[in-house]
Design a protein around this motif. Structure first.
Motif, short mmCIF file in Angstrom:
data_model
loop_
_atom_site.label_atom_id
_atom_site.label_comp_id
_atom_site.label_asym_id
_atom_site.label_seq_id
_atom_site.Cartn_x
_atom_site.Cartn_y
_atom_site.Cartn_z
N SER A 70 16.21 56.64 -22.77
CA SER A 70 16.75 55.71 -21.64
C SER A 70 15.66 54.61 -21.42
CB SER A 70 16.81 56.40 -20.43
OG SER A 70 15.56 56.94 -19.69
N PRO A 71 16.04 53.49 -20.93
CA PRO A 71 15.19 52.40 -20.61
C PRO A 71 13.67 52.88 -19.79
CG PRO A 71 17.46 51.77 -20.09
CD PRO A 71 17.62 53.11 -20.46
N ALA A 72 13.91 53.90 -19.21
CA ALA A 72 12.59 54.19 -18.28
C ALA A 72 11.69 55.35 -19.42
CB ALA A 72 12.99 55.37 -17.16
N ASP A 73 12.18 55.42 -20.38
CA ASP A 73 11.42 56.30 -21.33
C ASP A 73 10.34 55.49 -22.19
OD1 ASP A 73 12.32 58.65 -20.65
OD2 ASP A 73 14.18 58.31 -22.13
N VAL A 74 10.72 53.95 -22.28
CA VAL A 74 9.70 53.02 -22.96
C VAL A 74 9.39 51.85 -22.32
CG1 VAL A 74 10.93 53.97 -25.31
CG2 VAL A 74 11.82 52.20 -23.88
N ASP A 75 8.40 51.19 -22.93
CA ASP A 75 7.85 49.79 -22.34
C ASP A 75 8.72 48.69 -22.72
OD1 ASP A 75 6.97 48.74 -24.73
OD2 ASP A 75 5.32 50.27 -24.53
N THR A 76 8.77 47.49 -22.19
CA THR A 76 9.67 46.59 -22.56
C THR A 76 9.75 46.22 -24.14
OG1 THR A 76 9.28 45.64 -20.17
CG2 THR A 76 10.03 44.00 -22.02
N GLU A 77 8.63 46.26 -24.76
CA GLU A 77 8.62 45.77 -25.84
C GLU A 77 9.06 46.72 -26.88
OE1 GLU A 77 5.24 43.62 -27.43
OE2 GLU A 77 5.78 41.90 -26.46
N ALA A 78 8.76 48.05 -26.57
CA ALA A 78 9.46 49.30 -27.32
C ALA A 78 10.96 49.09 -27.26
CB ALA A 78 8.89 50.62 -26.63
N ALA A 79 11.29 48.89 -26.08
CA ALA A 79 13.07 48.76 -25.79
C ALA A 79 13.61 47.55 -26.85
CB ALA A 79 13.24 48.47 -24.58
N LEU A 80 12.90 46.49 -26.78
CA LEU A 80 13.30 45.48 -27.65
C LEU A 80 13.19 45.73 -29.10
CD1 LEU A 80 11.63 42.63 -25.95
CD2 LEU A 80 14.36 42.68 -26.20
N PHE A 81 12.13 46.44 -29.47
CA PHE A 81 11.90 46.79 -30.94
C PHE A 81 13.17 47.86 -31.25
CE2 PHE A 81 10.35 50.22 -33.80
CZ PHE A 81 10.10 49.54 -34.77
N LEU A 82 13.38 48.93 -30.58
CA LEU A 82 14.31 49.94 -30.96
C LEU A 82 15.81 49.29 -31.28
CD1 LEU A 82 12.98 52.89 -28.62
CD2 LEU A 82 13.03 52.96 -31.19
N ASP A 83 15.92 48.37 -30.01
CA ASP A 83 17.14 47.75 -29.98
C ASP A 83 17.45 46.84 -31.25
OD1 ASP A 83 17.84 49.03 -27.46
OD2 ASP A 83 17.74 47.02 -26.42
N MET A 84 16.42 46.22 -31.66
CA MET A 84 16.75 45.26 -32.89
C MET A 84 17.14 46.35 -34.12
SD MET A 84 13.42 43.11 -33.26
CE MET A 84 12.26 44.42 -33.84
N ASP A 85 16.65 47.44 -34.14
CA ASP A 85 17.26 48.52 -35.14
C ASP A 85 18.51 49.16 -35.10
OD1 ASP A 85 16.83 50.13 -37.45
OD2 ASP A 85 15.95 51.65 -36.32
N MET A 86 18.89 49.06 -33.80
CA MET A 86 20.44 49.49 -33.43
C MET A 86 21.27 48.33 -33.31
SD MET A 86 20.43 52.76 -33.30
CE MET A 86 21.53 53.47 -32.15
N ALA A 87 20.95 47.06 -33.64
CA ALA A 87 21.90 45.94 -33.34
C ALA A 87 22.90 45.93 -34.31
CB ALA A 87 20.95 44.63 -33.74
N ILE A 88 22.94 46.60 -35.55
CA ILE A 88 24.13 46.72 -36.13
C ILE A 88 25.34 47.12 -35.65
CG2 ILE A 88 23.24 48.91 -37.16
CD1 ILE A 88 24.95 46.08 -39.18
N LEU A 89 24.89 48.09 -34.34
CA LEU A 89 26.14 48.67 -33.93
C LEU A 89 27.15 47.58 -33.34
CD1 LEU A 89 24.64 51.19 -31.90
CD2 LEU A 89 25.79 51.82 -34.08
N GLY A 90 26.34 46.30 -33.14
CA GLY A 90 27.14 45.23 -32.51
C GLY A 90 27.64 44.13 -33.23
N ALA A 91 27.60 44.34 -34.66
CA ALA A 91 27.89 43.53 -35.38
C ALA A 91 29.28 43.35 -35.67
CB ALA A 91 27.15 43.87 -37.01
N GLU A 92 29.97 42.19 -36.42
CA GLU A 92 31.14 42.02 -36.66
C GLU A 92 31.84 43.18 -37.14
OE1 GLU A 92 28.71 40.21 -37.89
OE2 GLU A 92 29.40 37.98 -37.79
N PRO A 93 33.06 43.56 -37.22
CA PRO A 93 33.80 44.82 -37.67
C PRO A 93 33.21 45.32 -39.22
CG PRO A 93 34.99 43.80 -36.15
CD PRO A 93 34.08 42.92 -36.21
#
Length: 209
Positions: free
Chosen positions: A121-144
């Motif tokens: 959850s957001p509370a488990d990581v610091d701001t930059e770690a959250a951004l880093f992890l989200d970059m890796d998961m950005a594909i989930l929000g890609a075009e179909p």
């Protein structure tokens, strides 16, 4: 790259990162051959890194960039130690090639965190770690079409490792857990840009239209 996750642009190597280090990492991503966790995935993550640098800024830009470069450098579908082995190799390569101040422990910590996708959850990581992890998961929000290619690529990587029915069960459970979570992304930056598109993709992948 737009808010819906269009095709990534080229990436820029930060000052102080030798080109030969990047080339060694690139070659490592060719072993074994990968349908999704290839250097093309790294290029996309690094493109997001540049956008975050532009829009938000990084306190540790080189460390987060190197973590993105090495986060899947060792990847064998089904193994539980990919992240740990990648973190160790990152430390070895950085010590060999990078001069000057570098928080290698931070690079390794970020890589190890990728083993916990979907369990933080957001509370488990610091701001930059959250951004880093989200970059890796950005594909989930890609075009179909790109999401579908990602989903099929992961299935291909596992096809020689586990029986299809076991993979499909576990994959469905993982995707359903993401969809059921209050938020998919840990950072507000990615949550605002990609959550809606990611949920559409997840519902479609799960057969919900």
């Amino acid at each position: 790259m737009d808010a819906a996750g269009s095709n990534p642009s080229s990436f820029t190597v930060p000052d102080g990162i030798p080109p030969e280090l990047v080339e060694r990492a690139r070659r490592a991503y060719e072993q074994p051959p990968r349908a999704y966790h290839s250097f093309a995935h790294v290029e996309e993550v690094l493109s997001w890194h540049a956008l975050v640098a532009r829009d938000v800024g990084w306190r540790q830009p080189r460390e987060t960039w190197l973590a993105a470069l090495f986060h899947d450098v060792i990847y064998v579908a089904g193994r539980k130690d990919n992240e740990e082995r990648s973190a160790v190799l990152a430390q070895e390569e950085i010590a060999r090639a990078v001069q000057g101040p570098m928080d290698v422990a931070r690079v390794q910590a970020l890589i190890r965190l990728t083993a916990q996708h979907g369990r933080l959850s957001p509370a488990d990581v610091d701001t930059e770690a959250a951004l880093f992890l989200d970059m890796d998961m950005a594909i989930l929000g890609a075009e179909p079409a790109r999401f579908d290619a990602y989903d099929a690529g992961v299935a291909t990587e596992y096809s020689a490792v586990v029986p299809g029915f076991i993979y499909r069960f576990n994959r469905r459970r993982f995707l359903q857990a993401l969809l059921d979570a209050p938020r998919i992304y840990l950072s507000d930056y990615f949550q605002q840009r990609l959550d809606e598109a990611a949920r559409r993709n997840l519902r479609r992948a799960l057969g919900g239209g």
